[in-house]
Write a protein that holds these residues in place. Structure first.
Motif, short mmCIF file in Angstrom:
data_model
loop_
_atom_site.label_atom_id
_atom_site.label_comp_id
_atom_site.label_asym_id
_atom_site.label_seq_id
_atom_site.Cartn_x
_atom_site.Cartn_y
_atom_site.Cartn_z
N THR A 52 44.84 52.13 40.98
CA THR A 52 45.23 52.17 42.41
C THR A 52 44.60 51.04 43.20
OG1 THR A 52 43.40 53.68 42.87
CG2 THR A 52 45.55 54.66 42.40
N ILE A 53 43.75 50.24 42.56
CA ILE A 53 43.12 49.11 43.26
C ILE A 53 44.11 47.95 43.30
CG2 ILE A 53 41.22 47.46 43.25
CD1 ILE A 53 39.54 49.54 41.82
N GLN A 54 44.51 47.57 44.49
CA GLN A 54 45.50 46.52 44.64
C GLN A 54 44.89 45.13 44.51
OE1 GLN A 54 48.26 47.86 44.14
NE2 GLN A 54 49.42 47.77 46.03
N ASP A 55 43.67 44.97 44.96
CA ASP A 55 43.02 43.66 44.90
C ASP A 55 41.56 43.87 44.51
OD1 ASP A 55 41.94 41.16 45.24
OD2 ASP A 55 43.10 40.69 47.02
N PRO A 56 41.19 43.62 43.26
CA PRO A 56 39.82 43.88 42.79
C PRO A 56 38.76 43.17 43.62
CG PRO A 56 41.27 43.41 40.95
CD PRO A 56 42.04 43.09 42.20
N ASP A 57 39.10 42.02 44.21
CA ASP A 57 38.12 41.25 44.97
C ASP A 57 37.72 41.94 46.27
OD1 ASP A 57 38.05 39.29 43.05
OD2 ASP A 57 39.65 38.11 43.99
N ILE A 58 38.59 42.80 46.78
CA ILE A 58 38.28 43.50 48.04
C ILE A 58 38.47 45.00 47.85
CG2 ILE A 58 38.80 41.60 49.62
CD1 ILE A 58 41.57 42.80 50.02
N SER A 64 42.76 48.08 50.32
CA SER A 64 43.13 47.53 49.01
C SER A 64 43.37 48.63 47.98
CB SER A 64 42.02 46.60 48.51
OG SER A 64 40.85 47.36 48.23
N ILE A 65 43.27 49.90 48.39
CA ILE A 65 43.41 51.00 47.46
C ILE A 65 44.50 51.96 47.93
CG2 ILE A 65 42.21 52.92 46.36
CD1 ILE A 65 39.60 51.43 46.83
N VAL A 66 45.38 52.34 47.02
CA VAL A 66 46.41 53.31 47.34
C VAL A 66 46.05 54.64 46.68
CG1 VAL A 66 48.24 51.59 47.64
CG2 VAL A 66 47.84 52.58 45.37
N ASP A 67 46.67 55.72 47.11
CA ASP A 67 46.34 57.04 46.57
C ASP A 67 46.88 57.22 45.16
OD1 ASP A 67 44.89 57.99 48.77
OD2 ASP A 67 46.71 58.51 49.84
N VAL A 68 48.17 56.93 44.97
CA VAL A 68 48.80 57.10 43.66
C VAL A 68 49.69 55.89 43.38
CG1 VAL A 68 50.36 58.50 42.26
CG2 VAL A 68 48.80 59.62 43.87
N LEU A 69 49.54 55.31 42.21
CA LEU A 69 50.40 54.22 41.77
C LEU A 69 50.78 54.49 40.31
CD1 LEU A 69 51.75 51.45 42.08
CD2 LEU A 69 49.57 50.40 41.45
N CYS A 70 52.08 54.54 40.05
CA CYS A 70 52.54 54.84 38.70
C CYS A 70 53.85 54.11 38.42
CB CYS A 70 52.74 56.34 38.52
SG CYS A 70 54.01 57.05 39.61
#
Length: 314
Positions: A52-58, A64-70
């Motif tokens: 769910t981390i969209q951008d590891p740098d931030i 930069s974090i979403v609840d659910v990504l699949c």
């Protein structure tokens, strides 16, 4: 005080437990199909969870974090987000989330190879506990990219679905007529749902029962409940800080207003004093000119006084 048997699905911890865990994949799949009204071959049959981390740098930022990504069986990426606290520009964040998920499908090697044709669609679903689109009446809205002239959907890789809970006004189970309405009722009223109401609500929709079972506090470990309660505390603390800042801003505004009022009053007093002094000086000149035999017309011309001012000293 009676403690509710069912926890709130709007709590981030509870939301992720229900919709973001391997244990409850069937609930997530059912929810996606119900909300998007998917039929036949379009239905989601299976999902694979992604980071769910969209951008590891931030990653330390909530943005930069979403609840659910699949992904589903076709590779389409699906984001499901619960947003409780009002946030300005959330619709822009939704587009940011979707674009990040879309671009992350290609690594640098694939980009150099030009394999953009391999990009899969991104579906964004948001449940919000506040109103995002005040001009829209319906609680459920679907947004896609259309040709502005023909309304053809040539660009098919992005879609956004928003459920605005404050607009959902069915508060009795008897008034529910569709599965999507049952889901909305679930999000709004789960903590206050009684066992008797639950039997009426479930009907033939056993997945709703599964969702309630996942919210049953007696099915949670002490550690999970502690994490749930910490999330409540975090939200309350954030709200307290926000309320304090607003109150401080109002007090500062009132103080600045008072100071500005005093400043304007002082400046007005000085100006009035100057004008009054200037008038008195002109009247003294007029008196002298009258004693020398000047006509009123000449005095008015020279001093700029009005006829009534000169008459007052005659």
């Amino acid at each position: 005080m009676v403690t509710s048997k069912f926890l709130s699905p709007k709590n981030d911890v509870a939301f992720r437990k229900i919709f973001g865990s391997e244990k409850h994949k069937d609930i997530l799949i059912h929810f996606i199909n119900d909300v998007l009204n998917l039929k036949a071959s379009d239905k989601v049959e299976k999902v694979t969870f992604l980071s769910t981390i969209q951008d590891p740098d931030i990653a330390y930022k909530k943005e930069s974090i979403v609840d659910v990504l699949c992904t589903d069986q076709y590779g389409k990426q699906i984001i499901v987000e619960m947003q409780v606290s009002p946030q300005q520009g959330f619709e822009k964040r939704a587009q940011y989330y979707a674009s990040k998920a879309y671009s992350r499908q290609l690594n640098s090697g694939q980009e150099l190879g030009g394999r953009y044709q391999d990009l899969k669609a991104v579906i964004f679903i948001a449940i919000t506990d506040y109103i995002i689109f005040p001009d829209k009446k319906d609680y459920l809205s679907n947004h896609v990219i259309l040709d502005s002239k023909t309304y053809a959907r040539d660009l098919k890789d992005f879609s956004f679905t928003f459920i605005e809970l404050p607009k959902f006004n069915i508060n009795s189970i008897e008034g529910l007529s569709s599965i999507i309405e049952k889901w909305c009722y679930f999000f709004k009223h789960a903590p206050s749902t009684s066992e008797e109401d639950l039997k009426k609500l479930i009907g033939s929709d056993l997945v709703i029962q599964r969702a309630y079972e996942a919210l049953n506090r007696f099915n949670w470990s002490e550690k999970e409940l502690f994490t749930y309660e910490q999330e409540i505390k975090r939200i309350m603390d954030n709200q307290a800080v926000e309320d304090y800042m607003k109150q401080k801003a109002r007090q500062q505004g009132r103080q600045e207003g008072r100071q500005e009022g005093i400043r304007i009053g002082e400046e007005k007093g000085k100006l009035e004093g100057k004008l009054e002094g200037k008038l008195e000086g002109k009247l003294e000149i007029a008196k002298t000119m009258l004693s020398k035999g000047y006509s009123i017309e000449d005095i008015m011309l020279i001093t700029g006084l009005h006829y009534s001012d000169i008459q007052s000293i005659i």
